[in-house]
Design a protein around this motif. Structure first.
Motif, PDB file in Angstrom:
ATOM      1  N   PRO A 111       0.792  -1.229   0.000  1.00 16.04           N
ATOM      2  CA  PRO A 111       0.000   0.000   0.000  1.00 16.04           C
ATOM      3  C   PRO A 111       0.824   1.279   0.000  1.00 16.04           C
ATOM      4  CG  PRO A 111       0.008  -0.983   2.180  1.00 16.04           C
ATOM      5  CD  PRO A 111       0.697  -1.958   1.277  1.00 16.04           C
ATOM      6  N   ARG A 112       2.153   1.186   0.113  1.00 13.87           N
ATOM      7  CA  ARG A 112       3.011   2.377   0.106  1.00 13.87           C
ATOM      8  C   ARG A 112       3.909   2.441  -1.128  1.00 13.87           C
ATOM      9  NH1 ARG A 112       4.475   4.823   5.466  1.00 13.87           N
ATOM     10  NH2 ARG A 112       2.939   4.099   6.989  1.00 13.87           N
ATOM     11  N   LEU A 113       3.640   1.631  -2.116  1.00 14.08           N
ATOM     12  CA  LEU A 113       4.535   1.551  -3.268  1.00 14.08           C
ATOM     13  C   LEU A 113       4.705   2.901  -3.957  1.00 14.08           C
ATOM     14  CD1 LEU A 113       6.235  -0.082  -5.259  1.00 14.08           C
ATOM     15  CD2 LEU A 113       4.128  -0.570  -6.530  1.00 14.08           C
ATOM     16  N   LEU A 114       3.611   3.602  -4.205  1.00 12.99           N
ATOM     17  CA  LEU A 114       3.679   4.865  -4.923  1.00 12.99           C
ATOM     18  C   LEU A 114       4.434   5.917  -4.117  1.00 12.99           C
ATOM     19  CD1 LEU A 114       2.843   5.863  -7.651  1.00 12.99           C
ATOM     20  CD2 LEU A 114       0.690   6.661  -6.675  1.00 12.99           C
ATOM     21  N   THR A 115       4.264   5.904  -2.812  1.00 13.16           N
ATOM     22  CA  THR A 115       5.015   6.826  -1.965  1.00 13.16           C
ATOM     23  C   THR A 115       6.507   6.558  -2.082  1.00 13.16           C
ATOM     24  OG1 THR A 115       3.176   7.021  -0.394  1.00 13.16           O
ATOM     25  CG2 THR A 115       5.357   7.618   0.409  1.00 13.16           C
ATOM     26  N   LYS A 116       6.886   5.295  -2.109  1.00  8.83           N
ATOM     27  CA  LYS A 116       8.301   4.943  -2.272  1.00  8.83           C
ATOM     28  C   LYS A 116       8.822   5.419  -3.627  1.00  8.83           C
ATOM     29  CE  LYS A 116       7.708   0.746   0.522  1.00  8.83           C
ATOM     30  NZ  LYS A 116       7.658  -0.737   0.475  1.00  8.83           N
ATOM     31  N   VAL A 117       8.005   5.263  -4.671  1.00  5.41           N
ATOM     32  CA  VAL A 117       8.416   5.699  -6.011  1.00  5.41           C
ATOM     33  C   VAL A 117       8.610   7.206  -6.043  1.00  5.41           C
ATOM     34  CG1 VAL A 117       7.673   5.898  -8.408  1.00  5.41           C
ATOM     35  CG2 VAL A 117       7.368   3.735  -7.181  1.00  5.41           C
ATOM     36  N   ILE A 154       9.321   9.218  -3.556  1.00  4.00           N
ATOM     37  CA  ILE A 154      10.543   9.540  -2.804  1.00  4.00           C
ATOM     38  C   ILE A 154      11.770   9.232  -3.650  1.00  4.00           C
ATOM     39  CG2 ILE A 154      11.951   8.866  -0.811  1.00  4.00           C
ATOM     40  CD1 ILE A 154       9.347   8.495   0.752  1.00  4.00           C
ATOM     41  N   GLY A 155      11.752   8.104  -4.337  1.00  7.54           N
ATOM     42  CA  GLY A 155      12.876   7.739  -5.194  1.00  7.54           C
ATOM     43  C   GLY A 155      13.100   8.743  -6.313  1.00  7.54           C
ATOM     44  N   ILE A 156      12.018   9.240  -6.925  1.00  8.51           N
ATOM     45  CA  ILE A 156      12.146  10.233  -7.993  1.00  8.51           C
ATOM     46  C   ILE A 156      12.751  11.524  -7.455  1.00  8.51           C
ATOM     47  CG2 ILE A 156      10.845  11.695  -9.588  1.00  8.51           C
ATOM     48  CD1 ILE A 156       8.870   9.387  -9.919  1.00  8.51           C
ATOM     49  N   LEU A 206      10.790  12.957   4.578  1.00  3.97           N
ATOM     50  CA  LEU A 206      10.271  12.396   5.830  1.00  3.97           C
ATOM     51  C   LEU A 206       8.778  12.683   5.964  1.00  3.97           C
ATOM     52  CD1 LEU A 206      13.136  13.203   8.376  1.00  3.97           C
ATOM     53  CD2 LEU A 206      12.490  10.958   7.489  1.00  3.97           C
ATOM     54  N   SER A 207       8.377  13.901   5.627  1.00  5.76           N
ATOM     55  CA  SER A 207       6.952  14.255   5.685  1.00  5.76           C
ATOM     56  C   SER A 207       6.151  13.431   4.692  1.00  5.76           C
ATOM     57  CB  SER A 207       6.777  15.747   5.398  1.00  5.76           C
ATOM     58  OG  SER A 207       7.427  16.539   6.369  1.00  5.76           O
ATOM     59  N   LEU A 208       6.711  13.235   3.500  1.00  7.64           N
ATOM     60  CA  LEU A 208       6.027  12.441   2.485  1.00  7.64           C
ATOM     61  C   LEU A 208       5.836  11.003   2.951  1.00  7.64           C
ATOM     62  CD1 LEU A 208       4.822  12.048  -0.292  1.00  7.64           C
ATOM     63  CD2 LEU A 208       7.140  11.870  -1.246  1.00  7.64           C
ATOM     64  N   TRP A 209       6.828  10.445   3.609  1.00  5.59           N
ATOM     65  CA  TRP A 209       6.723   9.067   4.094  1.00  5.59           C
ATOM     66  C   TRP A 209       5.696   8.953   5.225  1.00  5.59           C
ATOM     67  CZ3 TRP A 209       7.549   4.367   2.642  1.00  5.59           C
ATOM     68  CH2 TRP A 209       7.564   3.330   3.592  1.00  5.59           C
ATOM     69  N   TRP A 210       5.756   9.869   6.180  1.00  8.24           N
ATOM     70  CA  TRP A 210       4.856   9.801   7.342  1.00  8.24           C
ATOM     71  C   TRP A 210       3.405  10.094   6.975  1.00  8.24           C
ATOM     72  CZ3 TRP A 210       8.836  13.132  10.453  1.00  8.24           C
ATOM     73  CH2 TRP A 210       9.832  12.289  10.965  1.00  8.24           C
ATOM     74  N   ILE A 211       3.196  11.091   6.122  1.00 10.92           N
ATOM     75  CA  ILE A 211       1.833  11.480   5.767  1.00 10.92           C
ATOM     76  C   ILE A 211       1.340  10.708   4.548  1.00 10.92           C
ATOM     77  CG2 ILE A 211       0.366  13.389   5.024  1.00 10.92           C
ATOM     78  CD1 ILE A 211       1.209  13.648   7.889  1.00 10.92           C
ATOM     79  N   GLY A 212       2.198  10.559   3.543  1.00 12.80           N
ATOM     80  CA  GLY A 212       1.773   9.966   2.290  1.00 12.80           C
ATOM     81  C   GLY A 212       1.502   8.476   2.371  1.00 12.80           C
ATOM     82  N   GLY A 213       2.326   7.735   3.111  1.00 15.32           N
ATOM     83  CA  GLY A 213       2.149   6.284   3.183  1.00 15.32           C
ATOM     84  C   GLY A 213       0.770   5.863   3.644  1.00 15.32           C
ATOM     85  N   PRO A 214       0.326   6.309   4.835  1.00 15.04           N
ATOM     86  CA  PRO A 214      -1.021   5.934   5.288  1.00 15.04           C
ATOM     87  C   PRO A 214      -2.125   6.452   4.376  1.00 15.04           C
ATOM     88  CG  PRO A 214       0.315   6.733   7.126  1.00 15.04           C
ATOM     89  CD  PRO A 214       1.097   7.022   5.869  1.00 15.04           C
ATOM     90  N   PHE A 228       1.722  19.512   1.487  1.00 18.92           N
ATOM     91  CA  PHE A 228       0.671  20.223   2.214  1.00 18.92           C
ATOM     92  C   PHE A 228      -0.707  19.780   1.726  1.00 18.92           C
ATOM     93  CE2 PHE A 228       3.658  22.788   4.387  1.00 18.92           C
ATOM     94  CZ  PHE A 228       2.968  23.496   5.365  1.00 18.92           C
ATOM     95  N   GLY A 229      -0.810  19.419   0.446  1.00 15.67           N
ATOM     96  CA  GLY A 229      -2.059  18.849  -0.033  1.00 15.67           C
ATOM     97  C   GLY A 229      -2.380  17.531   0.650  1.00 15.67           C
ATOM     98  N   LEU A 230      -1.359  16.722   0.879  1.00 17.54           N
ATOM     99  CA  LEU A 230      -1.563  15.470   1.613  1.00 17.54           C
ATOM    100  C   LEU A 230      -1.982  15.738   3.053  1.00 17.54           C
ATOM    101  CD1 LEU A 230       1.464  13.302   0.364  1.00 17.54           C
ATOM    102  CD2 LEU A 230      -0.794  13.616  -0.678  1.00 17.54           C
ATOM    103  N   PHE A 231      -1.404  16.783   3.660  1.00 14.61           N
ATOM    104  CA  PHE A 231      -1.821  17.203   4.997  1.00 14.61           C
ATOM    105  C   PHE A 231      -3.320  17.493   5.014  1.00 14.61           C
ATOM    106  CE2 PHE A 231       2.543  18.279   6.533  1.00 14.61           C
ATOM    107  CZ  PHE A 231       2.424  17.782   7.816  1.00 14.61           C
ATOM    108  N   GLY A 232      -3.768  18.311   4.049  1.00 13.91           N
ATOM    109  CA  GLY A 232      -5.167  18.686   4.008  1.00 13.91           C
ATOM    110  C   GLY A 232      -6.088  17.494   3.826  1.00 13.91           C
ATOM    111  N   ALA A 233      -5.731  16.599   2.919  1.00  8.05           N
ATOM    112  CA  ALA A 233      -6.551  15.415   2.677  1.00  8.05           C
ATOM    113  C   ALA A 233      -6.553  14.481   3.883  1.00  8.05           C
ATOM    114  CB  ALA A 233      -6.038  14.677   1.443  1.00  8.05           C
ATOM    115  N   THR A 234      -5.426  14.391   4.580  1.00  2.06           N
ATOM    116  CA  THR A 234      -5.357  13.563   5.788  1.00  2.06           C
ATOM    117  C   THR A 234      -6.304  14.093   6.856  1.00  2.06           C
ATOM    118  OG1 THR A 234      -3.069  12.902   5.362  1.00  2.06           O
ATOM    119  CG2 THR A 234      -3.846  12.725   7.626  1.00  2.06           C
TER     120      THR A 234
END
Length: 306
Positions: A91-97, A99-101, A163-171, A214-220
């Protein structure tokens, strides 16, 4: 017995996900009634179910009448996330991609030098030292609205954003599904770039993934509200980030943060509150409306500068 979390003797117990004991939740599986977090939720006809009930804890097939007393078997519907996306093995594959980009392009920035950054960051209209002629979005370089989302001004800038992308984006990816998560990330980042282009000085460069984050923050926040989670930790984190955003001396493009946050709230609301009927149409239609707003802001600013 439910797993519960309690901070002090006598405090009100808060259920935690039976599969992830470190995550508090206010949602239960409609079949076994165990508490589940967004990563474990599978959209059902009524409420949400846990993966075990979907895959094996309950009737996996439905029988319909057939000739000679025999029954025909109909496969159960494919399990879905809270927003209607398909459940995936990672479920976190896209977040990993993502981050890799970001990391890969930062390494390119280091290898190629400032000319690469100046070619792809958000800038309205300016003479750049390493590139001849006038450069900027006003000159038709609209790709900068997108490419700037994957560039960073230094290692610290990259580290905090990833770090923010991993913590917020993954879930959030687990709760929405990959396609919806990617759409949210893209429109939030583009909205942040467009507002920066509109309001910042035309020769002021801007870059970074923070508009999308910040968009991920809002959606979360919208998702947590939908699931009756305690939103105080998220609000505290958001307030801290906004204070840093508007503090003089940090040299932060506040326009990108505000634009991304607003787009994330609007798009996130459509993602988690859309009714089952025409759900995908409403979700992606909202994304399209945000993109229309991005185009309008961009064209207005281009008209001002040219």
């Amino acid at each position: 017995m439910d797993h519960v979390a309690s901070s002090a003797p006598g405090a009100r117990s808060v259920p935690v996900c039976y599969r992830h004991p470190d995550r508090e939740t206010g949602v239960r599986c409609t079949r076994c009634e165990r508490p589940i977090c967004p990563e474990c939720m599978v959209s059902a006809s009524v409420g949400f179910q846990c993966p075990e009930c979907v895959h094996g804890g309950g009737p996996a097939h439905q029988h319909t009448p057939g000739g000679g007393g025999a029954g025909r078997t109909m496969a159960a519907a494919r399990p879905r996330t809270v927003a209607g996306g398909p459940i995936t093995a990672d479920p976190r594959l896209l977040t990993k991609v993502l981050i890799g980009i970001n990391i890969a392009l930062f390494l390119v920035q280091l290898a190629v030098g400032e000319s690469f950054t100046q070619r792809f960051e958000v800038i309205g209209q300016a003479y750049t030292p390493l590139i001849p002629g006038v450069q900027g979005i006003a000159q038709g370089q609209y790709y900068r609205l997108l490419t700037a989302m994957f560039l960073h001004a230094g290692f610290t800038h990259l580290l905090f954003n990833m770090l923010s992308l991993w913590w917020i984006g993954g879930p959030l990816e687990a709760a929405l599904g990959r396609a919806r998560y990617l759409a949210l990330y893209a429109v939030s980042g583009l909205a942040g770039s467009a507002l920066t282009y509109l309001l910042a000085a035309p020769n002021a460069p801007s870059l970074g993934a923070s508009g999308a984050i910040f968009g991920l923050f809002g959606a979360t926040g919208v998702l947590m509200r939908r699931l009756n989670y305690d939103m105080r930790p998220l609000f505290a984190l958001l307030v801290i980030n906004l204070i840093i955003t508007f503090t003089p001396g940090f040299n932060i493009a506040w326009q990108a943060h505000v634009g991304g946050l607003v787009a994330g709230v609007v798009t996130g609301y459509a993602m988690v509150h859309a009714p089952r009927r025409n759900r995908a149409l409403i979700q992606y239609g909202t994304c399209a409306l945000v993109l229309v707003a991005v185009a309008v802001l961009t064209l207005v600013r281009t008209g001002q500068l040219t």
